[in-house]
Write an enzyme that holds these catalytic residues in place. Structure first.
Site, PDB file in Angstrom:
ATOM      1  N   GLU A  38     -10.266  52.152  37.115  1.00 29.11           N
ATOM      2  CA  GLU A  38      -9.983  51.154  36.174  1.00 29.11           C
ATOM      3  C   GLU A  38      -8.457  51.111  35.370  1.00 29.11           C
ATOM      4  OE1 GLU A  38     -10.080  48.515  33.482  1.00 29.11           O
ATOM      5  OE2 GLU A  38     -12.017  48.817  34.324  1.00 29.11           O
ATOM      6  N   ASN A  40     -10.196  47.864  30.046  1.00 29.68           N
ATOM      7  CA  ASN A  40     -10.791  48.755  29.399  1.00 29.68           C
ATOM      8  C   ASN A  40     -11.823  49.469  30.290  1.00 29.68           C
ATOM      9  OD1 ASN A  40     -11.703  46.394  27.783  1.00 29.68           O
ATOM     10  ND2 ASN A  40     -13.538  47.931  28.077  1.00 29.68           N
ATOM     11  N   HIS A  97     -16.061  32.489  30.763  1.00 27.97           N
ATOM     12  CA  HIS A  97     -17.318  32.413  31.897  1.00 27.97           C
ATOM     13  C   HIS A  97     -16.613  32.005  33.080  1.00 27.97           C
ATOM     14  CE1 HIS A  97     -20.758  32.233  28.655  1.00 27.97           C
ATOM     15  NE2 HIS A  97     -20.007  33.213  28.708  1.00 27.97           N
TER      16      HIS A  97
END
Length: 526
Positions: free
Chosen positions: A54, A136, A461
């Site tokens: 990440e 994050n 989205h």
């Protein structure tokens, strides 16, 4: 739920330490889709070595927790600021996700997200001025609203006969429930009024109903929002062959020539953002599970550039409104839980249909993107209405990448090319009409302001940029198992894989597709 000591030890404990030399499956991105790969493989193929990388920091314990569940306001604000990429908002800017949300500003940034610094709008185009991302552990799953409706009518991916089964598994992983807020004091009244106004030409599962939510209630009555931590689950956290590495920016998927598809993955190149040092990790499978902008970015940077890469980009034009409900029954209300979350009105869902190509959600104001009026109102009496429209799919709507410029992470800079078509404007007009009909059934508008169309990109989205297809014909990036055409062992995940024009919230579908891809890997390794 505290994380186990073994998991704590496997989250890179210090700069330059902890990266494995070799894994079986390397997952890029720790949002719900990446977490679904880790969870499914931990359950079905526990012998495989798994690692999640990440780019953003660890902001919660357990990793991937929804920020709404962080009770301390200072800690919650720090988690949001830490998620805002290379240029976080200044401390003076509010971290209340509702502050300034329903405004006519051309660029709309919510706490915990960051906007493109440039390239958001081409000359003469609509662009996506509010396009935002989050960095994050947990990805956007740390900040989302938790709505998990199933797709219907043309939203459904017709060439996937097992989609319903995968959606059910996604509901399990996300702890989705349509009942958790369905019995809120005013919820039945909201649904009854909406049904009278809108259900005359709707049938079956396309009628007004409670919104399925990734939310659950603790024994003491507190609401907990599900994030990637819920998807990872105890199975993944306790898996000794799983590791999670924060602040680990993947800059390249490493490839080798050969294999049944022409090329095959051999690993990743990763930059430790704390030491600015590069490392290579060998892997037999790579899953790129970023958002719909950064997943194609990494493929492009890696020399994986199928014709459809970055194309068919679609957002959901979003119209919002607010009303004060009239003639409410006298009922006992639910107390605030300490972090501004109550459930007096629940969340109602007006599903997408082909005849009504938009999806509506109606919720109590503290959970919706419309600011509460200043006067003293009965809790739960003001509800926000949000209608999302399906976008006409076009190859011309795309994210492109520059070879001569980089973004704040040193990756190829983006340029968004995006237009609303006549069909899109007609859908927005239809949504405005329907949202006013729904509002009139519920109560009275707060003021004379008409329904507000958010700036393009505000829905968060985005879909389609690494879309799935049935043939390598230039209109898709991956096959029905989410494997990239022409590259053995390379999979993509996240909302970008969805190939249909949808109006419903996409997280449930993207997690379902991740489940399918992970099951395919597990079957190949059994």
């Amino acid at each position: 739920m505290p994380r186990s000591a073994s998991t704590a030890e496997r989250i890179t404990p210090e700069a330059g330490a902890g990266f494995p030399d070799e894994v079986d499956v390397a997952i890029v991105g720790s949002g719900p889709a990446g977490a679904a790969y880790a969870r499914t493989l931990s359950e079905l193929a526990p012998h495989l070595r798994l690692a999640v990388f990440e780019a953003g920091p660890l902001i919660s314990d357990p990793p991937g927790t929804h920020v709404k569940n962080i009770v301390d306001s200072g800690e919650r604000a720090r988690a949001q600021r830490a998620s805002e990429g290379p240029r976080p908002l200044v401390e003076a800017v509010s971290t209340d996700t509702m502050d300034g949300y329903a405004s006519d500003r051309p660029r709309l940034q919510r706490p915990g997200t960051f906007l493109l610094s440039e390239g958001r709008q081409g000359s003469g185009e609509d662009g996506l001025p509010a396009a935002a991302m989050s960095s994050n552990v947990g990805g956007m799953g740390a900040h989302w609203t938790g709505a998990c409706p199933r797709p219907g009518d043309s939203e459904v991916i017709a060439f996937l006969p097992e989609l319903s089964t995968w959606l059910a598994e996604a509901e399990r992983l996300l702890h989705v429930s349509a009942e958790v807020l369905a019995d809120a004091p005013f919820a039945d009244e909201v649904r009854k009024r909406l049904s009278v106004a809108l259900d005359h030409d709707r049938v079956g599962d396309r009628q007004v109903q409670p919104m399925p939510m990734a939310v659950h209630r603790t024994p003491d009555g507190r609401l907990l929002w599900c994030g990637a931590d819920t998807v990872f689950g105890d199975v993944t956290r306790a898996n000794p062959r799983f590791s999670l590495h924060a602040e680990a920016l993947v800059t390249q998927v490493l490839l080798t020539e050969g294999g049944p598809n022409g090329r095959a993955v051999r690993g990743l190149r990763i930059r430790d953002r704390r030491t600015d040092t590069d490392h290579e990790v060998a892997a037999r499978y790579v899953v790129v599970a970023g958002d719909s902008l950064r997943t194609p970015q990494l493929l492009y940077a890696s020399g994986v550039r199928p014709a459809a890469l970055g194309r068919y980009l679609n957002d959901q034009p979003q119209v919002v409104y607010a009303v004060r409900m009239r003639d409410l029954p006298d009922r006992t209300l639910v107390a605030d839980d300490g972090v501004g979350v109550t459930a007096s009105s629940g969340v109602a869902w007006v599903p997408f249909t082909d005849a009504h190509p938009y999806h509506g959600q109606v919720m109590q104001l503290d959970a919706s993107p419309v600011p509460l009026a200043d006067d003293d109102l009965k809790p739960g009496s003001v509800v926000g209405l949000g209608w999302f429209c399906a976008k006409e799919l076009r190859a011309e709507d795309r994210v492109a990448f520059r070879d001569d410029d980089t973004d704040g992470y040193g990756m190829p800079a983006m340029d968004l090319h995006y237009r609303l078509t006549e069909a899109d404007h007609a859908a927005v007009d239809g949504a405005r009409t329907e949202i006013l009909r729904a509002a009139a059934a519920l109560g009275e508008p707060l003021d004379d302001t008409p329904p507000l169309l958010f700036p393009a990109g505000a829905s968060l989205h985005y879909q389609g940029t690494v879309r799935m297809g049935t043939a390598d014909d230039g209109t898709s990036v991956c096959d029905p198992n989410s494997q990239v055409w022409g590259v053995s062992g390379l999979f993509v995940a996240g909302n970008g894989v969805i190939p249909t024009a949808t109006a419903c919230n996409p997280t449930l579908t993207s997690v379902a597709l991740a489940v399918a891809g992970a099951r395919g890997i597990a079957a190949a390794e059994s």
